[in-house]
Design an enzyme around this catalytic site. Structure first.
Site, mmCIF file in Angstrom:
data_model
loop_
_atom_site.group_PDB
_atom_site.id
_atom_site.type_symbol
_atom_site.label_atom_id
_atom_site.label_comp_id
_atom_site.label_asym_id
_atom_site.label_seq_id
_atom_site.Cartn_x
_atom_site.Cartn_y
_atom_site.Cartn_z
ATOM 1 N N GLU A 1 -13.167 1.945 16.826
ATOM 2 C CA GLU A 1 -14.201 1.975 15.779
ATOM 3 C C GLU A 1 -15.438 1.187 16.205
ATOM 4 O OE1 GLU A 1 -12.503 0.410 12.170
ATOM 5 O OE2 GLU A 1 -10.864 1.818 12.281
ATOM 6 N N ARG B 1 10.460 -1.225 8.853
ATOM 7 C CA ARG B 1 11.318 -2.013 9.739
ATOM 8 C C ARG B 1 12.756 -2.035 9.233
ATOM 9 N NH1 ARG B 1 8.728 -7.644 10.643
ATOM 10 N NH2 ARG B 1 7.730 -6.966 8.732
ATOM 11 N N HIS C 1 -13.692 3.696 7.781
ATOM 12 C CA HIS C 1 -12.893 2.505 7.450
ATOM 13 C C HIS C 1 -13.321 1.895 6.104
ATOM 14 C CE1 HIS C 1 -10.343 -0.915 9.389
ATOM 15 N NE2 HIS C 1 -10.171 -0.870 8.076
ATOM 16 N N ARG D 1 -4.298 1.285 10.690
ATOM 17 C CA ARG D 1 -5.180 0.872 11.788
ATOM 18 C C ARG D 1 -5.204 2.008 12.799
ATOM 19 N NH1 ARG D 1 -6.935 -2.342 8.957
ATOM 20 N NH2 ARG D 1 -7.015 -4.608 9.152
ATOM 21 N N ILE E 1 0.850 -1.206 0.000
ATOM 22 C CA ILE E 1 0.000 0.000 0.000
ATOM 23 C C ILE E 1 0.882 1.252 0.000
ATOM 24 C CG2 ILE E 1 -1.711 1.341 1.321
ATOM 25 C CD1 ILE E 1 -2.842 -1.357 2.324
HETATM 26 O O1 LIG Z 1 -8.584 -2.328 6.622
HETATM 27 C C1 LIG Z 1 -8.775 -3.182 5.841
HETATM 28 C C2 LIG Z 1 -7.888 -4.287 5.611
HETATM 29 O O2 LIG Z 1 -6.956 -4.503 6.412
HETATM 30 O O3 LIG Z 1 -8.106 -4.995 4.633
#
Ligand SMILES: O=CC(=O)O
Length: 327
Positions: free
Chosen positions: A273, A187, A291, A244, A167
């Site tokens: 959440e 990391r 989300h 998250r 991502i």
């Molecule tokens: O937040 C969504 C996922 O982790 O796919």
């Protein structure tokens, strides 16, 4: 007729059992597709069957972020794999999986583009105040208040990406095309990546106008964006979180925003959440989202293919498509 249904029964018995750990929104058409290959069994529908299937369940299909706890895992002594359908697997007890030698898979790259474009969207919105402008127009304030306050340009911003996985890399590609300069923390330094690497998030923050948080949640990354990082980012800094909620110390973030010690935020995820700190509701420099970053029609189709491919690979003893490294 009797023979036919006996045959059907037998055929059904022969399908491997896959336990579904579900969300209420689980897609019926996808369930039907899976049912042609597997005997899908949802303990929520028929809890009385748990004991019957206890010793034959080798796979759990975990839909979305439904928690897979050590208690749940302990119910199935023959469990060998948990096929996840989300990018993050913090809802699965990875320690227990490691202990039992249970494989875990995630969404692989199925959600990466969707999440990345959403992160860019939140950033543009936070800087240029798109949602706030929309609220201003809808509230009929334009004719009364006249000018709408200036926002900030995206091009030229120094963006620090926290977590340069699939991502994060997609976010970097997109923001580089907008003329942003990119640096990252993860990391480990990635040898093939041209962007500057900062081993400490605070050092990345000092050298950034924006932090985009897209790393996985684990013990080491809990509150990775803390008070020190926010101070280092500074008064004009913007935080985007599509990872998250627990990656950011939310209480601190709210205080920094209330005191004007940080410039703004775009948040798709929250610590508790679906509850969102109410102080954020009135802030036009903050964009709030329920989300949804990873979910589009296309990514929903892509994740179905990944789930099917992982289940097929597992039952055929072939390499998994998107295994989670769980060392
Ligand atoms: O937040 C969504 C996922 O982790 O796919």
């Amino acid at each position: 007729m009797a023979n036919q249904s006996e045959e059907q029964n037998q055929e059904q018995q022969q399908r491997p059992i896959v336990m579904v750990h579900r969300l209420p929104t689980f897609s019926f058409s996808f369930a039907n597709r899976l049912k042609t290959h597997y005997h899908l069994f949802d303990p929520l529908d028929s809890p009385d069957l748990i004991d019957l299937h206890r010793d034959s369940v080798r796979a759990i299909f975990c839909v979305g972020p439904s928690p897979v706890t050590s208690e749940l895992i302990a119910r199935y002594p023959c469990l060998e794999i948990i096929v996840g359908s989300s990018a993050g697997v913090d809802h699965i007890d990875l320690r227990e999986c490691r202990r039992r030698g249970i494989a875990v898979t995630n969404a692989g790259n199925a959600f990466s583009e969707a999440a990345a474009e959403y992160a860019v969207g939140l950033l543009i919105d936070a800087l240029r105040r798109v949602s706030a402008g929309d609220r201003f127009v809808r509230a009929g304030l334009w004719p009364k208040a006249g000018e709408y306050p200036l926002g900030f340009k995206l091009g030229g911003k120094r963006v620090g990406i926290v977590g340069l996985g699939s991502i994060g890399s997609e976010v970097a590609n997109r923001l580089a095309a907008f003329g942003c300069s990119i640096a990252y923390n993860s990391r480990k330094k990635k040898p093939s990546v041209p962007y500057p690497y900062y081993a400490k998030v605070c050092d990345l923050a000092v050298n950034s106008d924006v932090l985009v948080v897209c790393c996985a949640l684990a013990d080491e990354t809990h509150h990775i964006i803390n008070k020190d990082v926010m101070t280092a980012l500074g008064k004009e800094g913007v935080i985007i979180n599509v990872g998250r909620g627990k990656l950011v110390d939310e209480k601190e973030l709210v205080q920094f925003l209330v005191r004007g010690e940080i410039g703004g935020a775009g948040l798709d995820v929250f610590e508790n959440e679906p509850y969102v700190p109410k102080e954020l509701f009135t802030m036009d420099n903050v964009v709030l989202s329920p989300h949804r970053a990873v979910l589009t029609q296309e990514s929903f189709e892509a994740i179905q293919e990944v789930v099917v491919a992982n289940l097929e690979a597992f039952f055929a003893n072939k390499p998994l498509v998107s295994p989670v490294q769980n060392e």
